[in-house]
Write a protein that holds these residues in place. Structure first.
Motif, PDB file in Angstrom:
ATOM      1  N   LYS A  63       0.846  -1.197   0.000  1.00 29.07           N
ATOM      2  CA  LYS A  63       0.000   0.000   0.000  1.00 29.07           C
ATOM      3  C   LYS A  63       0.876   1.239   0.000  1.00 29.07           C
ATOM      4  O   LYS A  63       1.887   1.303   0.683  1.00 29.07           O
ATOM      5  CB  LYS A  63      -0.906   0.008   1.229  1.00 29.07           C
ATOM      6  N   HIS A  64       0.482   2.227  -0.796  1.00 34.54           N
ATOM      7  CA  HIS A  64       1.208   3.490  -0.876  1.00 34.54           C
ATOM      8  C   HIS A  64       0.617   4.460   0.137  1.00 34.54           C
ATOM      9  O   HIS A  64      -0.586   4.686   0.169  1.00 34.54           O
ATOM     10  CB  HIS A  64       1.122   4.075  -2.287  1.00 34.54           C
ATOM     11  N   ASN A  65       1.462   5.010   0.974  1.00 28.91           N
ATOM     12  CA  ASN A  65       1.023   5.987   1.963  1.00 28.91           C
ATOM     13  C   ASN A  65       1.196   7.382   1.366  1.00 28.91           C
ATOM     14  O   ASN A  65       2.318   7.820   1.112  1.00 28.91           O
ATOM     15  CB  ASN A  65       1.852   5.842   3.244  1.00 28.91           C
ATOM     16  N   PRO A  66       0.110   8.133   1.137  1.00 32.90           N
ATOM     17  CA  PRO A  66       0.230   9.467   0.531  1.00 32.90           C
ATOM     18  C   PRO A  66       0.966  10.470   1.418  1.00 32.90           C
ATOM     19  O   PRO A  66       1.440  11.486   0.934  1.00 32.90           O
ATOM     20  CB  PRO A  66      -1.212   9.892   0.295  1.00 32.90           C
ATOM     21  N   ASN A  67       1.099  10.188   2.710  1.00 38.35           N
ATOM     22  CA  ASN A  67       1.801  11.094   3.619  1.00 38.35           C
ATOM     23  C   ASN A  67       3.303  10.822   3.670  1.00 38.35           C
ATOM     24  O   ASN A  67       4.046  11.589   4.263  1.00 38.35           O
ATOM     25  CB  ASN A  67       1.222  10.991   5.033  1.00 38.35           C
ATOM     26  N   GLN A  68       3.727   9.731   3.060  1.00 37.66           N
ATOM     27  CA  GLN A  68       5.139   9.358   3.087  1.00 37.66           C
ATOM     28  C   GLN A  68       5.916  10.211   2.087  1.00 37.66           C
ATOM     29  O   GLN A  68       5.487  10.413   0.950  1.00 37.66           O
ATOM     30  CB  GLN A  68       5.290   7.881   2.745  1.00 37.66           C
TER      31      GLN A  68
ATOM     32  N   SER B 142       9.512  10.820   0.015  1.00 40.49           N
ATOM     33  CA  SER B 142      10.706  10.137  -0.469  1.00 40.49           C
ATOM     34  C   SER B 142      11.947  10.986  -0.180  1.00 40.49           C
ATOM     35  O   SER B 142      11.901  12.217  -0.214  1.00 40.49           O
ATOM     36  CB  SER B 142      10.595   9.904  -1.976  1.00 40.49           C
TER      37      SER B 142
END
Length: 62
Positions: A5-10, A12
């Motif tokens: 799952k991709h966390n939009p708050n993460q 890079s």
């Protein structure tokens, strides 16, 4: 296979440092070189060898 799952708050590390990746984008001198304009013509099949010879002579390859 487990789906990640991709966390939009993460964020890079690449995004935060704004480092250039060193690939992609336009490069000077890249791509097909421009040549003399061409056109399409219809000729009888029997004339194709003669026309090909004429073109090769014009290009200096005969």
């Amino acid at each position: 296979m487990r789906k990640i799952k991709h966390n939009p708050n993460q964020i890079s590390i690449i995004d935060t440092l704004q480092l250039p990746l060193g690939h992609g984008g336009k490069r000077d001198g890249a791509g097909r070189k421009k040549s003399e304009p061409t056109t399409t013509i219809r000729v009888p099949v029997s004339l194709i060898p003669t026309i090909n010879k004429l073109v090769m002579e014009h290009k200096g390859k005969a």
